[in-house]
Design a protein around this motif. Structure first.
Motif, mmCIF file in Angstrom:
data_model
loop_
_atom_site.group_PDB
_atom_site.id
_atom_site.type_symbol
_atom_site.label_atom_id
_atom_site.label_comp_id
_atom_site.label_asym_id
_atom_site.label_seq_id
_atom_site.Cartn_x
_atom_site.Cartn_y
_atom_site.Cartn_z
ATOM 1 N N ALA A 1 0.884 -1.119 0.035
ATOM 2 C CA ALA A 1 -0.078 -0.102 0.164
ATOM 3 C C ALA A 1 0.907 1.203 -0.096
ATOM 4 N N SER A 2 0.463 2.193 -0.765
ATOM 5 C CA SER A 2 1.496 3.261 -1.125
ATOM 6 C C SER A 2 0.456 4.584 -1.042
ATOM 7 N N VAL A 3 0.893 5.490 -0.282
ATOM 8 C CA VAL A 3 0.032 7.023 -0.508
ATOM 9 C C VAL A 3 1.042 8.023 -1.042
ATOM 10 N N TYR A 4 0.739 8.812 -2.131
ATOM 11 C CA TYR A 4 1.740 9.744 -2.514
ATOM 12 C C TYR A 4 1.256 11.114 -2.644
ATOM 13 N N TYR A 5 1.925 12.335 -2.806
ATOM 14 C CA TYR A 5 1.415 13.483 -2.991
ATOM 15 C C TYR A 5 2.579 14.155 -3.725
ATOM 16 N N LYS A 6 2.266 14.922 -4.909
ATOM 17 C CA LYS A 6 3.146 15.854 -5.610
ATOM 18 C C LYS A 6 2.615 17.107 -5.781
ATOM 19 N N LYS A 7 3.465 18.025 -5.805
ATOM 20 C CA LYS A 7 3.292 19.457 -6.075
ATOM 21 C C LYS A 7 4.269 19.941 -7.247
ATOM 22 N N THR A 8 3.806 20.467 -8.187
ATOM 23 C CA THR A 8 4.608 20.942 -9.427
ATOM 24 C C THR A 8 4.496 22.486 -9.446
ATOM 25 N N ASP A 9 5.644 23.299 -9.509
ATOM 26 C CA ASP A 9 5.558 24.478 -9.983
ATOM 27 C C ASP A 9 6.124 24.747 -11.504
ATOM 28 N N TYR A 10 5.598 25.770 -11.950
ATOM 29 C CA TYR A 10 5.784 26.221 -13.310
ATOM 30 C C TYR A 10 5.347 25.042 -14.079
ATOM 31 N N LEU A 11 4.277 24.520 -14.097
ATOM 32 C CA LEU A 11 3.524 23.527 -14.778
ATOM 33 C C LEU A 11 3.244 23.737 -16.385
ATOM 34 N N ILE A 12 4.047 23.002 -17.121
ATOM 35 C CA ILE A 12 3.767 22.927 -18.639
ATOM 36 C C ILE A 12 2.664 22.479 -18.828
ATOM 37 N N THR A 13 1.640 23.474 -19.348
ATOM 38 C CA THR A 13 0.369 23.011 -19.796
ATOM 39 C C THR A 13 -0.088 23.499 -21.105
ATOM 40 N N SER A 14 -1.302 22.866 -21.950
ATOM 41 C CA SER A 14 -1.664 23.322 -23.133
ATOM 42 C C SER A 14 -2.413 24.808 -22.908
ATOM 43 N N TYR A 15 -2.359 25.506 -23.890
ATOM 44 C CA TYR A 15 -3.206 26.686 -23.765
ATOM 45 C C TYR A 15 -3.528 27.243 -25.432
ATOM 46 N N LEU A 16 -5.066 27.519 -25.149
ATOM 47 C CA LEU A 16 -5.789 27.934 -26.599
ATOM 48 C C LEU A 16 -5.666 29.192 -26.860
ATOM 49 N N GLU A 17 -5.373 29.628 -28.036
ATOM 50 C CA GLU A 17 -5.199 30.923 -28.790
ATOM 51 C C GLU A 17 -5.475 30.955 -29.923
ATOM 52 N N GLN A 18 -6.122 32.100 -30.360
ATOM 53 C CA GLN A 18 -6.437 32.264 -31.582
ATOM 54 C C GLN A 18 -5.393 32.649 -32.877
ATOM 55 N N GLY A 19 -5.437 32.405 -33.964
ATOM 56 C CA GLY A 19 -4.465 32.483 -35.199
ATOM 57 C C GLY A 19 -5.287 32.305 -36.355
ATOM 58 N N THR A 20 -4.535 32.418 -37.277
ATOM 59 C CA THR A 20 -4.935 32.098 -39.136
ATOM 60 C C THR A 20 -4.291 31.195 -39.382
ATOM 61 N N ASN A 21 -5.350 30.168 -40.222
ATOM 62 C CA ASN A 21 -4.887 29.012 -40.887
ATOM 63 C C ASN A 21 -4.398 29.513 -42.325
ATOM 64 N N PRO A 22 -3.136 29.465 -42.637
ATOM 65 C CA PRO A 22 -2.777 30.087 -43.862
ATOM 66 C C PRO A 22 -3.377 29.348 -45.076
ATOM 67 N N PHE A 23 -3.885 28.047 -45.002
ATOM 68 C CA PHE A 23 -4.490 27.347 -46.002
ATOM 69 C C PHE A 23 -5.793 27.647 -46.380
ATOM 70 N N THR A 24 -6.723 28.149 -45.238
ATOM 71 C CA THR A 24 -7.988 28.623 -45.475
ATOM 72 C C THR A 24 -8.271 29.998 -45.519
ATOM 73 N N GLY A 25 -7.272 30.747 -44.656
ATOM 74 C CA GLY A 25 -7.313 32.122 -44.636
ATOM 75 C C GLY A 25 -8.436 32.536 -43.445
ATOM 76 N N LYS A 26 -8.904 31.376 -42.596
ATOM 77 C CA LYS A 26 -9.778 31.621 -41.629
ATOM 78 C C LYS A 26 -9.328 31.663 -40.465
ATOM 79 N N THR A 27 -9.892 32.521 -39.334
ATOM 80 C CA THR A 27 -9.668 32.154 -38.052
ATOM 81 C C THR A 27 -9.373 30.853 -37.539
ATOM 82 N N ALA A 28 -8.439 30.461 -36.862
ATOM 83 C CA ALA A 28 -8.315 29.193 -36.211
ATOM 84 C C ALA A 28 -8.051 28.980 -34.865
ATOM 85 N N ILE A 29 -8.146 28.259 -34.234
ATOM 86 C CA ILE A 29 -8.017 27.775 -32.879
ATOM 87 C C ILE A 29 -6.598 27.157 -32.635
#
Length: 888
Positions: free
Chosen positions: A651-679
């Motif tokens: 049996a094991s119990v564990y605890y982890k704390k991470t600083d400066y976590l690398i995580t995904s993030y959504l932002e808007q941009g432009t798709n050069p193939f369609t010319g439309k706004t893309a996520i």
């Protein structure tokens, strides 16, 4: 460069020191009878002046119960004669029963000694011998008896050997070892299939693994690798080591998820042995392989080759509501993915036993793969107006070819000194690989839905190539400073580099040819270097033990866009990573342990490159060269109990704390193939995250014919960030694994296993595989195309519960059960469907995929061999005339 040259000089000096180590050559003892095992025993016979005694008779006896007399008696297990310098050695010792060493030589009194691989009882061990066993690289134990002085009327006694029952899982308080030979449901598959049955490890639909809800480091034979899990055949793997909280001896990279170390097959049994195998699955994919090992005196040689055809079918759907578009649009997508290919993995090596205490090893491998993926995606889009509904329908077909080639070379040296437990090792590991991709995307737009006339066609082509290398230099030194204090120290350098070239083209009807799209084309190269040193002290006070360690690491990263000359780099100063382990034995069957470690997770190649991958309109990804490493502090406490009959509970119990976590993030941009706004899905450093949980593992031998292993992991995780689109609320989740082995009459064996994953939070940044490379499903290169329609991990959401059941049947036959047939059936009820719900400020989406359900494989194997110390010597036990007619 100075650091690299310094490391090379140090490694070279270490190897020179090892080559000068004294001692005579080892001799393989001839096996007369007895059961196989993993013990290695050696020593040296000397007279009162310290000179070696040659041609002495050295016998090893084992106590066995005689059913006729109902008494225990000693029988001969192995025997040999000492070499001219007095050296003798025995290998493949049995795992049970008392062993007795008996020595007789002309002019000397008989010598007798009981042997213990664990702790000596009775009289003192011979001078220079080890008082405790040492784990061998193959997973067994080594014991050096040192110099045994033969005198008149002198006898020396020691205790007995105690070993545990061998099962599919070996549990220690600091790691678990999963025996692949016991896992017949993965026969003919890859390392991905093995991981599905390894306790503590979770595997997603694309073969990406997680350990306690985070991505671990993947090692092969204790070293980093450029290979992905689906590029390592299951038949080439001996065991998997699960290290949840590594000490300072191990690389600090990988965050708080720990290490999965894949140990490839290799043995040092005297004589020759091998295995032939072939199989086929329900899609017609063939797998074949062969292994051979030869051991004679100072030389041990081994080789293996595996050929696996790949045929895979995947179906999936995506339903998405785009919130930011005016008017809002609803997208319904169906995709079918079929891929074919083959993969070859070959490996060969040589061990040279200079003396009983010094060994040089050289191992190389070659990997090569080809695949031809095909994907058909149908997309229906509805736009909602006040006056009605406007619909559109398109279909995208993608075809192509991908080639991969990998090479590796490992040179190692190990020396055991006369002082008990003192040893020095040095290793040089080099891996390199290259890949090429050629993909054509054809998108047809229809006038009035499926089956109507084609309104227009868009052609897109991606040409890509790349190469990478990984050089690791390492040396380690162990020295017992006293009977209960041990020093471990070492240095390491990891030098990695990668080049990648991707060109995106669209077909220009006016030109009648493909035209390069500069904004979607990127060529780059990068180097990533890590330098480390560590030291640790291990000691004990009665039943209380502790280990204190400190690791120092510095690293640097440089990337260059070769087309523009733009450079981005990071240089990280020396960081310290302490570790502390304490343990207390409550009694002979119970032990508790607590540990603390600090680790680092550096951003990998695909998280750093600024290149955007537009091949999937619903999952556009782009790296962020400004990412910083994340640091994780981990605490773990364990309790282990061993019951009668080799039953055990951890049996094991564990605890982890991470600083400066690398995580995904959504932002808007432009798709050069369609010319439309893309996520666009990119990466940032969040504030922090924390997770904690409870893991229970039980191994039970319910009867002589039934053993069962159960593993349950209950956990809770949360991300803290100022941006609400990145932060996540806490959710309790759990997953379990259940594995049964049944030994039936007539040499039949059945394995029944199951997995269950509860509703699980969709954690940002969870797409990384922890290897510094592409996830298994990505094709090994940027721009290669990923799983179409897969929701961005930066969104909020969850994965719906699912489970799977696997079963396998093995029949052993022929003399000594040398042949076997294995029939396996994976995902019997087609229930391993990956269903995911996600939402963000930009969209709401449901996503579903099912890959290779109800997979059936049939594999035949045949093992051969002869345990003979005189394999290459002509027998002389017959008359001269008979001997001349005998072959080797």
């Amino acid at each position: 460069m100075k650091k690299i040259l310094s490391m090379l000089c140090l490694i070279t000096c270490s190897l020179w020191v090892l080559a000068q180590a004294p001692g005579g050559p080892g001799a393989g003892g001839k096996q007369f009878q007895g059961s196989s095992g993993n013990g290695h025993l050696f020593g040296k016979l000397v007279d009162s002046d310290g000179k070696g005694i040659g041609d002495a008779s050295v016998l090893l006896l084992q106590s066995r119960f005689d059913s006729a007399t109902q008494k225990t008696k000693e029988v001969l297990l192995k025997g040999s004669t000492s070499q001219s310098n007095g050296d003798f050695t025995f290998e493949d010792l049995p795992v049970r029963g008392a062993l007795t060493l008996k020595v007789s030589a002309t002019g000397f009194s008989p010598y007798e000694q009981e042997i213990s691989f664990f702790k000596p009882v009775g009289t003192r061990p011979a001078a220079g011998s080890t008082g405790a066993p040492k784990a061998a690289p193959s997973g067994g134990f080594e014991k050096d008896l040192g110099k045994i002085q033969l005198k008149t009327d002198v006898q020396m006694m020691q205790g007995v050997t105690v070993t545990a029952k061998s099962g599919a899982l070996k549990m220690d308080i600091d790691k678990k070892v999963f025996n692949v030979d016991k896992n017949i449901v993965s026969t003919g598959g890859t390392a991905v299939d093995i991981m599905k049955n390894v306790p503590s490890v979770n595997v997603d639909l694309d073969g990406n693994v997680s350990l306690r809800n985070a991505s671990p480091q993947i090692f092969v034979d204790g070293r980093p690798t450029i290979l992905t899990l689906d590029q390592i055949p299951a038949d080439a793997i001996e065991s998997v080591e699960i290290i949840t909280n590594p000490s300072a001896k191990y690389d600090a990279s990988g965050g708080g998820a720990g290490i999965l170390n894949i140990v490839l097959k290799k043995n040092r049994k005297t004589g020759y042995n091998g295995n032939l195998r072939a199989g086929v699955d329900r899609l017609g994919a063939v797998n074949t392989g062969a292994d051979v090992n030869v051991r004679e005196g100072k030389i041990n040689a081994f080789a293996s080759v595996n050929y696996n055809q790949r045929k895979s079918n995947t179906v999936g759907t995506v339903d998405r509501l785009n919130l930011l578009e005016t008017p809002q649009t609803s997208i319904s997508q169906d995709n079918t993915d079929k891929s074919t290919g083959r993969f070859i993995f070959a490996r060969a090596g040589l061990d040279y036993f200079i003396t009983n205490r010094t060994t040089l090893s050289l191992t190389g491998f070659k990997a090569s793969g080809k695949s031809s993926p095909y994907e058909a995606i149908s997309i229906a889009t509805d736009s909602l107006f006040n006056s009605g509904i406007t619909s559109s329908f398109s279909q995208r077909l993608s075809t192509g070819a991908r080639d991969f080639s990998g090479n590796g070379l490992t040179f190692g040296s190990k020396t055991l000194f006369p002082k008990a437990g003192r040893e020095l090792t040095a290793d040089i590991n080099y891996f390199s690989g290259s890949n090429e991709t050629n993909t054509l995307y054809t998108t047809n737009r229809y006038l009035n839905g499926a089956g109507s006339a084609i309104a227009g066609t868009t052609l897109q082509k991606i040409l890509g190539s790349g190469s990478d290398y990984n050089l690791v230099l390492q040396t380690d030194y162990v020295d017992p400073l006293s009977s209960n204090v041990k020093l471990e120290t070492g240095i390491r350098a990891a030098i990695r580099g990668r080049e990648n070239y991707n060109s995106n083209y669209t077909f220009d009807n006016s030109l009648g040819s493909y035209k390069l799209i500069p904004s979607a084309t990127n060529n780059y190269k990068n180097t990533d270097n890590v330098y480390a040193a560590y030291a640790s002290i291990t000691s004990s006070i009665k039943n209380f033990g502790y280990k204190i360690g400190l690791r120092a690491e510095s690293s640097d990263y440089t990337g260059t866009l070769t087309g523009t000359g733009e450079t981005f780099s990071n240089k990280y100063p020396v960081s310290l990573f302490p570790s502390l382990f304490v343990s207390q034995k409550l009694d002979a069957t119970q032990e508790v342990q607590a540990s603390y470690t600090r680790r680092i997770n550096r951003p990998n190649f695909f998280q750093l490159i600024p290149f955007a991958d537009y091949t999937d309109e619903l999952n556009i990804t782009q790296g962020n060269p400004g990412l910083k490493p994340e640091f994780t502090n981990s605490l773990e406490a364990s309790y282990m109990k061993t019951f009668t009959g080799a039953n055990s509970f951890l049996a094991s119990v564990y605890y982890k704390k991470t600083d400066y976590l690398i995580t995904s993030y959504l932002e808007q941009g432009t798709n050069p193939f369609t010319g439309k706004t893309a996520i666009i899905n990119t990466y940032i450093n969040a504030n922090s995250s924390r997770s904690y949980g409870l893991e229970l593992t039980s191994q039970n031998y319910l009867s002589k014919w039934w053993d069962m292993t159960t593993n349950v992991n209950i956990y809770n995780a949360k991300i803290n960030a100022a941006d609400k689109t990145v932060a996540s609320t806490a959710m309790w989740s759990w997953f379990g694994k259940w594995n049964n082995n049944f030994k039936l009459p007539a040499n039949f064996t059945i394995q029944l296993s199951g997995t269950y994953q509860s509703k699980t939070q969709l954690l940002p940044g969870s797409s990384s595989n922890g290897q510094g490379g592409a996830p298994v499903g990505r094709g090994g290169g940027a721009g290669g195309g990923g799983g179409f329609g897969m929701a961005q991990s930066a969104s909020q959401g969850y994965i719906k519960p699912f489970y799977g059941i696997d079963i396998a049947l093995r029949k052993s036959f022929l003399k000594d059960n040398a042949a076997s047939a294995i029939l396996s059936f994976n995902d019997i009820f087609r229930t391993r469907t990956f269903n995911q719900y996600s939402e963000s400020d930009y969209f709401v989406q449901d996503y579903s995929r099912l890959r290779d359900p109800q997979m059936v494989r049939l594999t035949l194997s045949y093992r051969f061999g002869k345990l003979d110390a005189s394999l290459f010597k002509r027998k002389n036990t017959h008359t001269e005339g008979e001997s001349s007619s005998q072959g080797m």
